[in-house]
Design an enzyme around this catalytic site. Structure first.
Site, PDB file in Angstrom:
ATOM      1  N   SER A   1       0.820  -1.214   0.000  1.00 43.54           N
ATOM      2  CA  SER A   1       0.000   0.000   0.000  1.00 43.54           C
ATOM      3  C   SER A   1       0.856   1.268   0.000  1.00 43.54           C
ATOM      4  O   SER A   1       0.432   2.309  -0.501  1.00 43.54           O
ATOM      5  CB  SER A   1      -0.932  -0.004   1.219  1.00 43.54           C
ATOM      6  OG  SER A   1      -0.188  -0.101   2.426  1.00 43.54           O
TER       7      SER A   1
ATOM      8  N   ASP B   1      -2.562   7.233  10.150  1.00 43.42           N
ATOM      9  CA  ASP B   1      -2.666   5.934  10.824  1.00 43.42           C
ATOM     10  C   ASP B   1      -1.327   5.435  11.354  1.00 43.42           C
ATOM     11  O   ASP B   1      -1.248   4.329  11.881  1.00 43.42           O
ATOM     12  CB  ASP B   1      -3.264   4.890   9.875  1.00 43.42           C
ATOM     13  CG  ASP B   1      -2.450   4.707   8.598  1.00 43.42           C
ATOM     14  OD1 ASP B   1      -1.361   5.334   8.498  1.00 43.42           O
ATOM     15  OD2 ASP B   1      -2.882   3.968   7.705  1.00 43.42           O
TER      16      ASP B   1
ATOM     17  N   HIS C   1       1.046   4.889   6.892  1.00 42.71           N
ATOM     18  CA  HIS C   1       1.137   5.532   5.584  1.00 42.71           C
ATOM     19  C   HIS C   1       1.630   6.973   5.737  1.00 42.71           C
ATOM     20  O   HIS C   1       1.146   7.709   6.599  1.00 42.71           O
ATOM     21  CB  HIS C   1      -0.227   5.493   4.886  1.00 42.71           C
ATOM     22  CG  HIS C   1      -0.692   4.102   4.617  1.00 42.71           C
ATOM     23  ND1 HIS C   1      -1.604   3.449   5.440  1.00 42.71           N
ATOM     24  CD2 HIS C   1      -0.357   3.219   3.651  1.00 42.71           C
ATOM     25  CE1 HIS C   1      -1.818   2.237   4.973  1.00 42.71           C
ATOM     26  NE2 HIS C   1      -1.070   2.067   3.871  1.00 42.71           N
TER      27      HIS C   1
END
Length: 761
Positions: free
Chosen positions: A94, A270, A273
């Site tokens: 991600s 978070d 990221h």
């Protein structure tokens, strides 16, 4: 006694530290710094591409400065042009997906991020055959290796650029075990040979893992610690480094985003990221690494190779070397004449003079000046064309502009002396005026203050004031002297253009690039033509008949009408200045747009300067003004009214400039109102008698070399043709500015001396 001690101390300092010694110190500094940078490059082996990818620092929020080079901010059209006919693949988790979206945003701004997760994502520009894919492979395992192997098969859509990286999923799924770390290193080692194979036909980047904010991580991510990420980064670097051996095709490590994220990860939503601004930096770093060598942006020195010198540059080298050989030959011949015994005349028994006379002093002066100029041009080339010294980008803050401004004005006020003459705008005062304006402009350029519109508008007035002085000075000379001879014209043109013409050859830049010199040269021709054409009107003729005064005003009126017509008829303007041979002087990148912009900004101010000179000289001739020492120019009432008007104008202009929201709109007003600010300054500076009686010797010294300072800054103080800042001493910005400024001022002064020597020859 204290005053005498101060005077003696000052004299002693001036004897030991003068401009000649300063130039010797600057020469030693240049040699030492050149050796230092050359040795660092040779021993360190690092290039600007490695600097771009590996390290840097924040200049401000989301403004990243790579170590030692400049990073270009790519626009959509530039990115598409660079990546046309290319296929780019982002492979990973991600975090790599984040980098993919930031990369896409450069190519196609406003592209919305897809809500899909854990799947492949494709972006394409079919008209450009541009394809950018994100391929979901969250672990460095066999699945990722098989993906790489598949690209080696015949008929597969092989990517030209591969950006990949992974670690967080391996840590998360296996609880950060040491066995998983060892397997990770084995997997990366196994993939390395396939990555190197891909690097033979394209570019491959391994993205090092950015840090996390451990406090914000969810419970199921708590095992992803910064300690673990560093171990995985080291394992990847060891595996990739061990596999490359002597193979010049290698995987490049992208570590800049990791370093940038160390300072911004606390802004993460978070904890895992990285913030959007930081990932955008990573995407822009990648874009610079991929495109700078193709697009060659002037403000993107990272990853650029040095262009080979063209024919004119090679001829310039030969010319300056030839001058050096001539001087060496003259020196050797002089020594031989000095030591060779001359037999006495047989009849008179007197010593005979040598048959061959020494060369004329003018010849020696000529070649010595050209040799010194050659050495200086070598420094120019090393600074801004060779890959020796570093460059960094500008970043504006109020402190970087206003703090140095306060310093120089304190120095300017401290070094004040009594004027030798107290006439309005006397030579010492005009030198002072040019000096402080030039120093403000230099600070404006190096601080990038054009981004702040109020400062930009005030500096526009300073440039206009230079042109006002051009009109005032040349009109006064022709009016008083009546000398329209070719000698005077050649002297002026040579002094204005010598340095720029040499730089056009050595630095491979068009004449219009140094825009101020074309401006003052153009307006000199206009002033000369206006006053030289029939009927010639000078002071002697005007004294015979006052009607000639109306002739001068009529000429100025006709010129104003013509200038207005030229400004408002773009087609007529283009037809004149795009016509060969004028096009070679006024075009920049094949267009006269830049010349039109600069010319129109100050199209009336030279006429204002001429008109002011005319009115002043007429009033002076009629003895209307009181220019005695300590005397106000006018009667107390008129003087006070004019001072009040000037101060009001100053304040009102500053308020208007501070309220400017758009450069375009303010620039449209500038040609009409800049003269008010200039006249206000002239009156404030000259109406009080005490103000005319003193001047700043500090500012006046810089004023005498203001033209050289303005031109030299392009390459040996700033860098990348003014887009960046020259870095002679990396890692210490304050010391670097002090050293580069010292050398820059010494060089500008020496060029001024050389120009004067050559002008006499």
């Amino acid at each position: 006694m204290a005053g005498l001690a101060y005077s003696l101390g000052k004299r002693d300092i001036n004897q030991h530290f003068n401009i000649k010694n300063a130039k010797l110190i600057s020469l030693v500094l240049v040699v030492l710094l050149s050796v230092f940078h050359a040795t660092s490059r040779y021993i360190g082996g690092a290039d600007s591409c490695e600097w771009l990818l590996s390290s840097g620092r924040y200049l401000g929020e989301n403004v990243w400065q790579p170590y030692g080079c400049m990073m270009h901010k790519y626009k959509s059209i530039e990115a598409k042009s660079c990546l046309s006919q290319k296929r780019v693949a982002f492979v990973g988790d991600s975090r790599i997906r984040q980098l993919f979206y930031s990369f896409i945003d450069i190519i196609n701004p406003g592209q919305k991020e897809d809500d899909k997760k854990h799947v492949d994502i494709a972006f394409e520009e079919k008209s450009l055959s541009l394809y950018v894919d994100f391929l979901w492979n969250p672990e460095a395992n066999n699945s990722m290796k098989e993906r790489l192997i598949s690209w080696k098969h015949e008929g597969s859509a092989k990517p030209d650029v591969v950006i990949l990286g992974a670690a967080t999923w391996s840590i998360k799924l296996h609880g950060g075990s040491s066995e998983t770390l060892q397997q990770y290193k084995v997997n990366v080692t196994a993939m390395a040979q396939h990555l190197e194979s891909l690097a033979q036909r394209g570019e491959v980047y391994w993205v090092l893992q950015e840090p996390v904010n451990e406090e914000l991580l969810r419970t199921d991510r708590k095992m992803i610690t910064n300690r673990q990420l560093e171990l995985y980064n080291q394992a990847a670097m060891d595996a990739l480094d061990a596999s490359k051996s002597n193979n010049r095709w290698r995987v490049k490590l992208l570590a800049a985003t990791r370093q940038a994220a160390m300072e911004t990860i606390d802004q993460s939503d978070d904890g895992l990221h990285i913030p959007e601004g930081t990932r955008n930096i990573g995407a822009m770093v990648l874009m610079n690494a991929l495109c700078n060598k193709l697009q060659r942006p002037i403000d993107g020195s990272c990853c650029q190779t040095v262009p080979m010198p063209n024919l004119l540059q090679k001829l310039a080298v030969c010319f300056f070397i030839g001058c050096g050989l001539v001087i060496l030959g003259l020196h050797v011949l002089g020594d031989q004449r000095h030591h060779r015994p001359v037999p006495p005349d047989v009849e008179s028994l007197e010593e005979r003079k040598p048959a061959s006379a020494a060369p004329p002093p003018a010849v020696k002066t000529l070649f010595q000046a050209l040799c010194r100029m050659g050495v200086i041009m070598a420094y120019f080339y090393l600074c801004d064309r060779a890959d020796l010294f570093m460059k960094e980008q500008k970043f504006y803050t109020h402190s970087t502009f206003f703090v140095p401004l306060v310093y120089i004005f304190v120095l300017g006020v401290f070094y004040n002396e009594n004027s030798k003459e107290v006439k309005l705008l006397n030579r010492e005062q005009t030198d002072e005026w040019k000096g402080w304006m030039q120093l403000v402009i230099l600070i404006y350029h190096i601080s990038g203050a054009s981004a702040f519109i109020p400062v930009y508008m005030h500096v526009r007035v300073l440039v206009a004031a230079y042109l006002f002085q051009t009109g005032y000075g040349h009109f006064s000379f022709f009016w008083l002297k009546g000398d329209f001879g070719l000698y005077r014209v050649c002297q002026v043109l040579f002094r204005l253009n010598f340095l720029v013409l040499v730089l056009c050859v050595v630095m491979n830049r068009p004449y219009q690039f140094y825009y101020f010199v074309p401006l003052v040269t153009f307006w000199f021709f206009v002033i000369y033509a206006l006053l030289a054409v029939w009927p010639q009107i000078v002071q002697k003729r005007a004294n015979a008949s006052k009607m000639w005064h109306f002739g001068v005003l009529l000429k100025l009126l006709v010129l104003s009408v013509f200038i207005s017509f030229l400004a408002y008829s773009q087609a007529f303007f283009n037809s004149i200045f795009s016509f060969w041979p004028f096009s070679t002087l006024f075009e920049l990148n094949g267009s006269v747009y830049e010349w039109a912009f600069r010319w129109k900004l100050d199209r009336f101010v030279v006429i204002y300067g001429m008109l002011f000179a005319f009115i002043y000289l007429v009033l002076q001739k009629r003895q209307v003004l009181s220019e005695g020492k300590g005397e106000a120019l006018f009667s107390p009432f008129i003087s006070n009214m004019l001072l009040l008007f000037s101060l009001t104008t100053f304040v009102m202009y500053s308020m208007w400039a501070s309220g400017c929201k758009n450069k375009t709109e303010c620039n449209e007003m500038h040609p009409y109102i800049s003269v008010l600010q200039i006249l206000a300054f002239v009156l404030i500076r000259n109406i009080p008698g005490y103000a005319r009686s003193i001047y700043s010797s500090f500012f006046a010294w810089f004023g005498k070399i203001s033209l050289e300072l303005f031109i030299c800054q392009y390459h040996i103080w700033l860098a990348a043709d003014t887009k960046g800042i020259l870095v002679l001493i990396p890692g210490v910005p304050s010391l670097n500015i002090l050293v580069s400024t010292f050398i820059f001022v010494c060089v500008a002064h020496e060029i001024s001396v050389i120009t004067n020597d050559l002008a006499k020859v």
